[in-house]
Scaffold this motif. Sequence first.
Motif, short mmCIF file in Angstrom:
data_model
loop_
_atom_site.label_atom_id
_atom_site.label_comp_id
_atom_site.label_asym_id
_atom_site.label_seq_id
_atom_site.Cartn_x
_atom_site.Cartn_y
_atom_site.Cartn_z
N LEU A 189 85.74 32.60 56.31
CA LEU A 189 85.82 32.47 57.99
C LEU A 189 84.79 31.94 58.46
CD1 LEU A 189 89.63 31.89 58.67
CD2 LEU A 189 88.44 29.52 57.49
N SER A 213 82.47 28.48 58.12
CA SER A 213 83.21 27.04 58.83
C SER A 213 83.18 27.36 59.98
CB SER A 213 84.58 27.48 58.24
OG SER A 213 85.09 28.58 58.37
N PHE A 256 85.41 27.41 61.79
CA PHE A 256 87.58 28.01 62.77
C PHE A 256 87.25 29.57 63.05
CE2 PHE A 256 87.63 24.34 59.92
CZ PHE A 256 88.76 23.28 60.70
N SER A 297 94.73 29.59 53.11
CA SER A 297 93.98 28.93 53.89
C SER A 297 92.31 28.73 54.12
CB SER A 297 94.85 29.17 55.57
OG SER A 297 96.13 29.15 55.65
N PHE A 303 89.83 25.66 54.45
CA PHE A 303 88.71 25.35 55.41
C PHE A 303 87.64 25.05 55.07
CE2 PHE A 303 91.90 26.76 58.72
CZ PHE A 303 91.94 25.85 58.89
#
Length: 434
Positions: free
Chosen positions: A34, A38, A40, A298, A302
């Motif tokens: 992440l 990404s 996020f 998750s 993502f």
Amino acid sequence: MLLLSVVTILTLLVLLGSGVWIAFALIGTAWIALSMFSSFEPGPVLASDFWGASYGWDLTALPMFIWMGEILFRSGLADNMFRGLSPWLNRFPGRLLHTNIIGSGMFAAVCGSSAATCATVGKMTLPELERRGYDPQMAIGTLASASTLGLLIPPSIVLIIYGVVTEQSISRLFMAGIGPGLMILAMFMGYLVLWSLLKGNRAGLTGKDESGMRFAEKLRNTWSLIPILLLIGGIIVSIYGGLASPTEAAAVGVVLSMLIARSNGHFNREIFQSSLFAAVRTACMIAFIIAGASFLTSAMGFTQVPMKLAQAIGEMGLSPTMLLLALTVLLLVMGCFLDGISLILLVTSIIMPLVSAAGFDLIWFGIYLVIVVEMSQITPPVGFNLFVIQGLTGKDILTITKATLPFFLLMLVAVALLHLFPNIALYLPYAMNR
């Protein structure tokens, strides 16, 4: 996408190889994915996933079944089970190793959870098999592989989810799971018989010969099986008869196991406390891994890696057989990072039009999909059942992977047979119309 995949796999392998707790390895891998690939923030996603993975009502059946297994193990009832079965299985190649396969299949049908089956049956069988001189590698392999059948043998939560999403008859899906489930169980037992004849018996890895026991003594030992058979039978009847949910049946199973142990004269305050604390430790270990796996799921969502892989396969224009082969490889790779339910939801939301256009029967495809998801439970390096076995035995992941590899290959053969002979899955559901 390639860079992300390489970084994710290498990070996970390094963390697992360094001896970090499995849950922390999953969390660390997801956090890095992440943070690097990404926009996020990992913190809020971690908090949300940990909460979502920890409060589900279905999870309450897990510690109850584990506690039941701890009581049976510590009160000597597991020893009674082996003592009762041993004389009758003595002449059958593999002897008591078959109890792992049969017991896991029966318990998987009761609770529908691969993790709960692996932990509960493993607590009862692994110490006894080792004490009686059976090969620990084969004991681990039979347990880890047979416990995956909880996803296929009805009632199956995964099949229910697939039926709802694809608008297929859940009762037909349940019927379709029976034939392949029995076929895989027979394949596991057949492999065990061959292994025993070719290697196990000669190497002294199949326990002691108890064929000299008199018939009257065999009957006395068999009598000790009745309480456990009544316990398992009661749980099965209560669930299939609609009298109780799996969680309620698990709670009743704990109470009944206490009463049986008490009547057997092997239950006291010390056993109660030690079994409770052991069940809490095992359940917390599994719950922590589930939470870590949820966070990794998750993170993969993502970063959109699974979706891009599925779309890439869809654009190749493959024949039905090549499409099935490509999907099998894709699902096994994705199964290293996604839990079974997330994997099925992702597949059904992206590639179902492709599957329908290829001419696959959707009932058949549901069974195929569940078998491949089962295989991902024992796929290294992050097969969930491998982690559960590691927590139970303390052995390294490579040793456990080596033990389960033959059964993983047998499941690949089962997928090929299902493709060549689709009536293995389709005969019973379509016979319902006649």
